[in-house]
Design an enzyme around this catalytic site. Structure first.
Site, PDB file in Angstrom:
ATOM      1  N   ARG A 134      20.368   6.396  19.955  1.00  0.00           N
ATOM      2  CA  ARG A 134      21.732   6.902  20.148  1.00  0.00           C
ATOM      3  C   ARG A 134      21.963   7.478  21.549  1.00  0.00           C
ATOM      4  NH1 ARG A 134      20.502   6.890  15.037  1.00  0.00           N
ATOM      5  NH2 ARG A 134      18.538   7.452  15.961  1.00  0.00           N
ATOM      6  N   THR A 135      21.115   8.427  21.947  1.00  0.00           N
ATOM      7  CA  THR A 135      21.393   9.171  23.185  1.00  0.00           C
ATOM      8  C   THR A 135      21.380   8.240  24.389  1.00  0.00           C
ATOM      9  OG1 THR A 135      20.275  11.007  22.138  1.00  0.00           O
ATOM     10  CG2 THR A 135      20.740  11.236  24.474  1.00  0.00           C
ATOM     11  N   LYS A 163       0.571   4.404  34.784  1.00  0.00           N
ATOM     12  CA  LYS A 163      -0.551   4.234  35.722  1.00  0.00           C
ATOM     13  C   LYS A 163      -1.045   5.574  36.235  1.00  0.00           C
ATOM     14  CE  LYS A 163       1.713   0.041  37.400  1.00  0.00           C
ATOM     15  NZ  LYS A 163       2.544  -0.423  38.512  1.00  0.00           N
ATOM     16  N   ARG A 166      15.088  12.510  29.293  1.00  0.00           N
ATOM     17  CA  ARG A 166      14.512  12.951  28.008  1.00  0.00           C
ATOM     18  C   ARG A 166      13.002  13.027  28.208  1.00  0.00           C
ATOM     19  NH1 ARG A 166      15.724  10.843  21.999  1.00  0.00           N
ATOM     20  NH2 ARG A 166      17.473  12.241  22.405  1.00  0.00           N
ATOM     21  N   HIS A 170      18.968  20.073  23.294  1.00  0.00           N
ATOM     22  CA  HIS A 170      19.561  18.731  23.413  1.00  0.00           C
ATOM     23  C   HIS A 170      21.064  19.001  23.567  1.00  0.00           C
ATOM     24  CE1 HIS A 170      20.435  14.605  22.920  1.00  0.00           C
ATOM     25  NE2 HIS A 170      19.788  14.330  21.804  1.00  0.00           N
TER      26      HIS A 170
HETATM   27  N1   CP Z   1      20.322  12.245  18.193  1.00  0.00           N
HETATM   28  C1   CP Z   1      19.390  11.685  18.972  1.00  0.00           C
HETATM   29  O1   CP Z   1      18.911  12.288  19.936  1.00  0.00           O
HETATM   30  O2   CP Z   1      19.064  10.403  18.618  1.00  0.00           O
HETATM   31  P1   CP Z   1      18.070   9.452  19.466  1.00  0.00           P
HETATM   32  O3   CP Z   1      16.691  10.063  19.365  1.00  0.00           O
HETATM   33  O4   CP Z   1      18.179   8.083  18.850  1.00  0.00           O
HETATM   34  O5   CP Z   1      18.552   9.471  20.889  1.00  0.00           O
END
Ligand code: CP
Length: 314
Positions: A58-59, A86, A108, A136
């Site tokens: 999603r993100t 590496k 991320r 998040h």
């Molecule tokens: N909500 C969320 O962070 O989903 P993903 O891990 O798929 O990005």
């Protein structure tokens, strides 16, 4: 009004007015995503790199779409295909990407504090797409946007967060965002998955889901973050599901129209029953739709855009 910030690292950092500015700006961008031509030229010439060291559906897709809809040039790099494999360090990887004269880095990473560490060292804008157990923030913002869209307000609502609070960066962002906007927040889960110190944030902890649901307006269900469990936090999944799984019967017993959110990915039949995930109370896919608009607003505002400019974007 402008957001006078280089980076978005955590909702803990933002004032109530800044959160409201992002939510109001997101509303204008959601309208753009409903058009036949879902693209505006307002970030033409800007470059965004999405650097994901953990899996994401999603993100990552949401940031990519947001960047494309703003007409920014964007590319995504995943750790499994980068020189991190590496032995290159995070800071060296990012310095090399930065040397290509990018404007934004969306990151991320599994380490709490990774996004802040980069923001302090680089002059490009850093957007935290999830760092370890920390925060998040764009997920928190899209949760706020979705609750406000459905219930008309945040202030005065009672919002319950259920599940693995200890390992959840989403829970932390939701708690900061919801409490700053005046919601009453409670959490529910097994004692082993509730972190200490929540009472200092005004958040009540429950261990009985049926009792915790009484009076709730919205419930945010979280996945068990098994990949972050370093020890046995639960006797069994079956017991967890029986005690903390959100079922239609549990919702019916409350005699309230509680909206149900989940950041995904869901484990159907564990923390949430199939009939709840797909049922009339679920706003889970609305969260995903709204995520694109919220991320457009965040990038636009960090680029120096004004909230009134988003409303007039063509
Ligand atoms: N909500 C969320 O962070 O989903 P993903 O891990 O798929 O990005």
């Amino acid at each position: 009004m402008r957001l006078d910030r280089k980076d978005l690292i955590a909702l803990e950092d933002l004032s109530r007015a800044e959160i409201e500015l992002i939510l109001d700006t997101s509303l204008s961008f959601r309208e753009i995503s409903q058009r036949e031509v879902k693209k505006v030229p307002i970030l033409r010439g800007k470059t965004v790199v999405n650097l994901f060291f953990e899996p994401s559906t999603r993100t990552r897709a949401s940031f990519e779409l947001a960047e494309k809809r703003l007409s920014a040039d964007s590319l995504s790099v995943s750790a499994s295909h980068s020189s991190v494999e590496k032995g290159e360090s995070l800071i060296d990887t990012v310095r090399n990407i930065h040397a290509m004269r990018i404007d934004f880095l969306v990151i991320r990473h599994s380490s709490s504090g990774a996004a802040r560490c980069l923001a302090d060292r680089l002059d490009s804008s850093i957007v935290n797409a999830g760092d370890g157990f920390h925060e998040h923030p764009t997920q928190g913002l899209l949760d706020l946007f979705t609750i406000k869209e459905r219930l008309g307000r945040i202030g005065g609502l009672r919002v319950l967060i259920v599940g693995d609070i200890l390992h959840s960066r989403v829970a932390r962002s939701d708690i900061w965002g919801l409490t700053k906007l005046g919601a009453e927040v409670a959490v529910c889960g097994p004692p082993t998955l509730i972190p200490p110190g929540l009472d200092e944030l005004g958040v009540a902890a429950h261990h009985n889901l049926d009792e915790a649901l009484v009076g709730a307006d919205a419930v945010i269900v979280l996945r068990l973050q098994k990949e972050r469990h370093t020890e046995n936090f639960l006797p069994s999944l079956r017991e967890y599901s029986a005690l903390f799984g959100l079922t239609a019967e549990r919702l019916r017993r409350t005699k309230r129209e509680i909206i149900v959110l989940h950041p995904g990915p869901m484990n159907r039949g564990v923390e949430i029953a199939q009939e709840v995930a797909d049922g009339p109370n679920s706003v889970i896919l609305d969260q995903v739709t709204n995520g694109v608009a919220v991320r457009m607003a965040v990038i636009y505002l960090l680029a120096g855009g004004e909230s009134s400019g988003a409303a007039h974007a063509h």
